[in-house]
Every structure is written in C-alpha cells, then in structure tokens.
Design an enzyme around this catalytic site. Structure first.
Site, PDB file in Angstrom:
ATOM      1  N   HIS A 273    -110.842  51.680  49.247  1.00  7.93           N
ATOM      2  CA  HIS A 273    -109.723  52.347  49.190  1.00  7.93           C
ATOM      3  C   HIS A 273    -108.759  51.657  50.484  1.00  7.93           C
ATOM      4  CE1 HIS A 273    -106.770  55.824  49.716  1.00  7.93           C
ATOM      5  NE2 HIS A 273    -107.401  56.085  48.569  1.00  7.93           N
ATOM      6  N   GLU A 335    -111.866  58.013  42.135  1.00 16.48           N
ATOM      7  CA  GLU A 335    -111.958  57.739  40.688  1.00 16.48           C
ATOM      8  C   GLU A 335    -113.372  57.463  40.045  1.00 16.48           C
ATOM      9  OE1 GLU A 335    -108.468  55.762  39.390  1.00 16.48           O
ATOM     10  OE2 GLU A 335    -108.033  57.560  40.585  1.00 16.48           O
TER      11      GLU A 335
HETATM   12  C1  LIG Z   1    -108.452  50.084  45.867  1.00 15.88           C
HETATM   13  C2  LIG Z   1    -108.235  48.759  46.357  1.00 15.88           C
HETATM   14  C3  LIG Z   1    -107.301  48.262  45.625  1.00 15.88           C
HETATM   15  C4  LIG Z   1    -107.931  48.725  47.927  1.00 15.88           C
HETATM   16  O1  LIG Z   1    -107.547  47.443  48.126  1.00 15.88           O
HETATM   17  P1  LIG Z   1    -107.266  46.697  49.484  1.00 15.88           P
HETATM   18  O2  LIG Z   1    -107.073  47.861  50.552  1.00 15.88           O
HETATM   19  O3  LIG Z   1    -106.124  45.759  49.366  1.00 15.88           O
HETATM   20  O4  LIG Z   1    -108.584  46.132  49.819  1.00 15.88           O
HETATM   21  P2  LIG Z   1    -108.986  44.530  49.935  1.00 15.88           P
HETATM   22  O5  LIG Z   1    -108.727  44.333  48.436  1.00 15.88           O
HETATM   23  O6  LIG Z   1    -108.406  43.892  51.001  1.00 15.88           O
HETATM   24  O7  LIG Z   1    -110.560  44.542  50.229  1.00 15.88           O
HETATM   25  C5  LIG Z   1    -111.123  44.378  51.196  1.00 15.88           C
HETATM   26  C6  LIG Z   1    -112.306  43.120  50.750  1.00 15.88           C
HETATM   27  O8  LIG Z   1    -113.435  44.161  49.976  1.00 15.88           O
HETATM   28  C7  LIG Z   1    -113.546  43.943  49.028  1.00 15.88           C
HETATM   29  N1  LIG Z   1    -113.392  44.776  47.784  1.00 15.88           N
HETATM   30  C8  LIG Z   1    -112.789  46.098  48.048  1.00 15.88           C
HETATM   31  N2  LIG Z   1    -112.919  46.872  46.962  1.00 15.88           N
HETATM   32  C9  LIG Z   1    -113.838  46.122  46.363  1.00 15.88           C
HETATM   33  C10 LIG Z   1    -114.585  46.622  45.226  1.00 15.88           C
HETATM   34  N3  LIG Z   1    -114.229  47.681  44.366  1.00 15.88           N
HETATM   35  N4  LIG Z   1    -115.598  45.826  44.772  1.00 15.88           N
HETATM   36  C11 LIG Z   1    -116.028  44.804  45.334  1.00 15.88           C
HETATM   37  N5  LIG Z   1    -115.332  44.321  46.345  1.00 15.88           N
HETATM   38  C12 LIG Z   1    -114.252  45.061  46.921  1.00 15.88           C
HETATM   39  C13 LIG Z   1    -112.409  42.900  48.239  1.00 15.88           C
HETATM   40  O9  LIG Z   1    -112.798  41.956  47.447  1.00 15.88           O
HETATM   41  C14 LIG Z   1    -112.062  42.217  49.793  1.00 15.88           C
HETATM   42  O10 LIG Z   1    -112.992  41.333  49.982  1.00 15.88           O
HETATM   43  P3  LIG Z   1    -112.527  39.758  50.699  1.00 15.88           P
HETATM   44  O11 LIG Z   1    -111.977  40.064  51.955  1.00 15.88           O
HETATM   45  O12 LIG Z   1    -113.655  38.935  50.615  1.00 15.88           O
HETATM   46  O13 LIG Z   1    -111.404  39.273  49.875  1.00 15.88           O
HETATM   47  C15 LIG Z   1    -109.532  47.915  46.033  1.00 15.88           C
HETATM   48  O14 LIG Z   1    -110.498  48.358  46.955  1.00 15.88           O
HETATM   49  C16 LIG Z   1    -110.041  47.959  44.709  1.00 15.88           C
HETATM   50  O15 LIG Z   1    -109.503  47.072  43.863  1.00 15.88           O
HETATM   51  N6  LIG Z   1    -110.989  48.682  44.264  1.00 15.88           N
HETATM   52  C17 LIG Z   1    -111.228  48.952  43.086  1.00 15.88           C
HETATM   53  C18 LIG Z   1    -110.141  49.594  41.994  1.00 15.88           C
HETATM   54  C19 LIG Z   1    -110.350  50.899  42.278  1.00 15.88           C
HETATM   55  O16 LIG Z   1    -111.062  51.824  42.184  1.00 15.88           O
HETATM   56  N7  LIG Z   1    -108.981  51.650  42.350  1.00 15.88           N
HETATM   57  C20 LIG Z   1    -108.962  53.116  42.458  1.00 15.88           C
HETATM   58  C21 LIG Z   1    -108.211  53.239  43.853  1.00 15.88           C
HETATM   59  S1  LIG Z   1    -108.130  54.858  44.309  1.00 15.88           S
END
Ligand SMILES: CC(C)(COP(=O)(O)OP(=O)(O)OC[C@H]1O[C@@H](n2cnc3c(N)ncnc32)[C@H](O)[C@@H]1OP(=O)(O)O)[C@@H](O)C(=O)NCCC(=O)NCCS
Length: 390
Positions: A273, A335
C-alpha cells in the site's frame, strides 16, 4: 537515433530538474474534513469517527450521512435520508433502455458510460455560478442511482421491485444476486461498503477533484473517477486475488506456489500500500468478517496470506541490508480479504471493482462537494526533459 551529445544534454537537464516524488508520493494536494488515513498508526478516520467502529455498528446510510454532515443522524434525519436515497434511486424507462444498450464488455467501462450518459440525459451542466444545494442534489442523485444502474448492467432487466428492502447495500446485493440477501450477507457487504466509502486523496478521488476543479459537471467528475478506479493497481485487485487462490488450489500447495512466484519477481495482488506502513485497519476488519463466514476458502486465504507475508518480509529485509536503507514493510491490503468476503456473499468475480465503485461513489461525491465549496483550479507544472530547439 540520438547522438551521445544529445544524451548528455538530456542527462544534464534531468540532473538540474526540481525534485519531486514519483507518483506524488507524500505530497499534500488539498485540505479535507472527510477522511484521514493514518498510515503509521493503521487507523482510518471519517469526519472525526473511527471508520472501523462505524463499519461494525452502523448502516451504510448513517455513515454516508456522517460524511455529508460531520455527525450521526437523529432517528428522524436517518429515516428522511433513507427515504430520499430510495426515491432518487429509480431510473426512468428511457434510462433503463439506455443502460441496457451499454451492457457487455468490462462492467466498470459499462458503468462509467452509463453514468456519463445519464448525467448528460438529465442535462447536468457546469457547477460554476450555480447554487450549492442544486450541485449537492445532483451528486446524491448519481450516487443513489448506482445500485439500479449496476442491476440493469448485470441482469439486462428493469430493476426488480424490492419490497421492504433495508437500504442502499440491500438494493445493491439483491439486484446483483436476484435474491433477498440474508441478514449475515447484508451485514458483511455493508461492512465492506462502509470501510471503502472514502480513503483520503487516493488516485480516483484526486481525479474527481481535478476534473471538477475545472468547472466540469458532476457527471464528468464522477466518470473520471470511475475510469481511474478501474486500473488494477487501484481497485482491481480482488478478482485477481481469487484467481490466485484458484491457481494455488489447495493449502498443501501454498508454500511451493509462493516460492516459485517470488523467485519470478511476481507482484502479489492484495499486498502492499502506498500509505499504510502497518496493518490496514480495513483488511483486519474484513478478515474478522471472513472468519465468521468460515469454510475452506478462509483456510486457503489464511495460509496464502501468511506465506506471502513471510516471503515479502524476507525479501524486503535482504533488500534493506543490501542497500543500507530502512525496511519497507509490506502488508496485506484491503483487497485481499475483500475478495474472500465478496465471494461468500455471492457477488460474481467480474463485479468486484464495480462493488468497490458502488461504495466509493459516496466518497467521490463528497470530495466533489468539498472541492466546489472552495475551488482552485488544479494546474501543476511539468518539467520539460525533451530536446531543446536548435
Ligand atoms: C499498491 C501498490 C501499487 C503500492 O505501490 P507503491 O507505493 O508504488 O510501492 P512500490 O511499488 O514502490 O513498492 C515498493 C517495493 O515493494 C514491492 N512490492 C510492493 N507491492 C508488492 C506486491 N504486492 N508484491 C510483490 N512486491 C511488492 C515492489 O516491487 C517494490 O520493490 P522494489 O523496490 O524492489 O522495486 C503496490 O503495492 C502494488 O502494486 N500492489 C499490488 C496491487 C494491489 O494489491 N492493489 C490494491 C491496492 S489497495
């Protein structure tokens, strides 16, 4: 093809650029009294009330009233409010026909198009220089129509008359499943719908505020928000969460499945998140709801949650050590348990994002109202990194 001089010039430009966080992470872009997401404490506040307590003890309409008025309604106010929502929630026969024509394809796209067409058909105009009461009425009308629109989109029929229905959540679930919901299923859905009603300045709410800040009509602002919510990174994870359970199949396969996916750098839906750095209070609450529902799905969900959290924690710890940075904690997000709860109450997998939408419409509506009451056009800057003129 660019020359090395051009590449150097671009690198130079970027090096001198003003710094701003990617994705505007950590940036404030508005004042609001509607909701506060306390990411470090793991709390969510709606207009001064703890959202979890509201979700566990109040009805959808009571919490909707809290967002509008900043307080709980009296008995009379609540019954007037419920009556109003019910009255406004009917489509005309022409609108039913219109919505029917928009069926098919992605349910969120069909809903977006239906809402836009209905606002247009009702002649919604720019809110600028108009009475706030009129704007507020337009907002509440589009929100109140949501269960009926979703029912037509799902069934292809005029919404059924629901004698003695218990409000917005009941009309929604009844419309989708075609049967009067049990008390337990209604409460489970209502808890979910309340918890997701508003959540600070998330991407779709920001979209709604940006759109309405131009003076665009209410239909346009809500349509923009629906389009934004449709992306898998925002509201589209619950369906893929169930796909994940299907692909795992059985508790015995969990560890193997997770380690294989982890090695492949898989993005686990329902985890991570932007704001929460501890447990998302909404997922803890929905997990309790799911535990009451019980069954094999819950066992698989619990085993999967535990295995993914363990694998993500190990990866994040190793990364923090390698890069000498603090550990970025990844937890389960709302979710994940939503998927389990919605499946149990009988909502088809294809309608999970639409169900989220049916709840978030209220938050968007109130943010739009707030924006129109003290508007400033959103117009940030972009920093040019293209070629310089020769
Ligand atoms: C929700 C979300 C978009 C937040 O993104 P964000 O704040 O930009 O966080 P980041 O993408 O920078 O994540 C930081 C690190 O954790 C990892 N990470 C974050 N969520 C992850 C997940 N669900 N599975 C695996 N790795 C994850 C990223 O790959 C990143 O790793 P890196 O630094 O090696 O590249 C992201 O966690 C995600 O895509 N989750 C899956 C989709 C989801 O459940 N969405 C509903 C949100 S309520």
């Amino acid at each position: 093809m660019s020359t090395s001089n051009e590449n150097n010039a671009t690198i130079q430009t970027i090096t001198n650029s003003p710094s701003f966080p990617a994705g505007l992470e950590g940036v404030y872009a508005c004042y609001t009294t509607l909701s506060e997401v306390m990411g470090t404490e793991g709390k969510l506040i709606f207009n001064g009330f703890n959202a979890v307590e509201l979700a566990e003890t109040k009805t959808f309409e009571e919490v909707w009233f809290v967002l509008r008025e900043g307080r709980l309604p009296s008995c009379c106010e609540l019954s007037d409010f419920r009556f109003k929502i019910e009255e406004l929630g009917h489509l005309t026969s022409d609108e039913v026909k219109l919505v029917r024509k928009l069926r098919g394809g992605e349910p969120m796209s069909a809903f977006r198009s239906s809402l836009s067409a209905i606002a247009n058909g009702r002649n919604f105009k720019s809110w600028l220089k108009r009475d706030q009461a009129e704007i507020s009425e337009e907002i509440i009308t589009l929100c109140a129509l949501t269960p009926a629109i979703m029912e037509v989109l799902h069934t292809g029929r005029k919404p059924k008359y629901k004698f003695g229905n218990r409000g917005y959540a009941d009309r929604y679930l009844w419309g989708i499943t075609g049967e009067r919901p049990t008390e337990a299923n209604l409460r489970a859905l209502e808890t979910y719908l309340i918890l997701t009603m508003d959540h600070g300045l998330n991407a779709s709410t920001f979209s709604a505020r940006v759109t309405v800040s131009t003076g665009a009509d209410i239909g346009a602002a809500l349509t923009a928000a629906i389009g934004t919510l449709s992306g898998p990174l925002h509201g589209g994870a619950p369906g893929p969460v169930l796909d994940m359970f299907d692909s795992i199949g059985d508790c015995a396969n969990v560890d193997h499945w997770v380690s294989e996916k982890m090695a492949a750098g898989h993005l686990f839906m329902g985890f991570g998140h932007r704001i929460y750095r501890t447990d998302d209070p909404r997922s803890l609450t929905l997990k309790r709801v799911a535990e009451r529902q019980a069954g094999p799905r819950i066992d698989l969900a619990k085993a999967t949650e535990a295995a993914i959290l363990k694998a993500l924690a190990e990866k994040q710890e190793a990364k923090a050590i390698a890069e000498n940075k603090p550990v970025r904690t990844l937890r389960v997000n709302v979710e994940f348990w939503t998927a389990v709860v919605l499946e149990h109450v009988g909502i088809p997998r294809t309608l999970y994002s639409s169900t989220f939408c049916a709840s978030r419409m209220i938050g968007w509506g109130e943010h739009i109202r707030e924006q129109t009451s003290n508007n400033k056009l959103y117009r940030p800057l972009s920093y040019y990194t293209g070629k310089k003129p020769v």
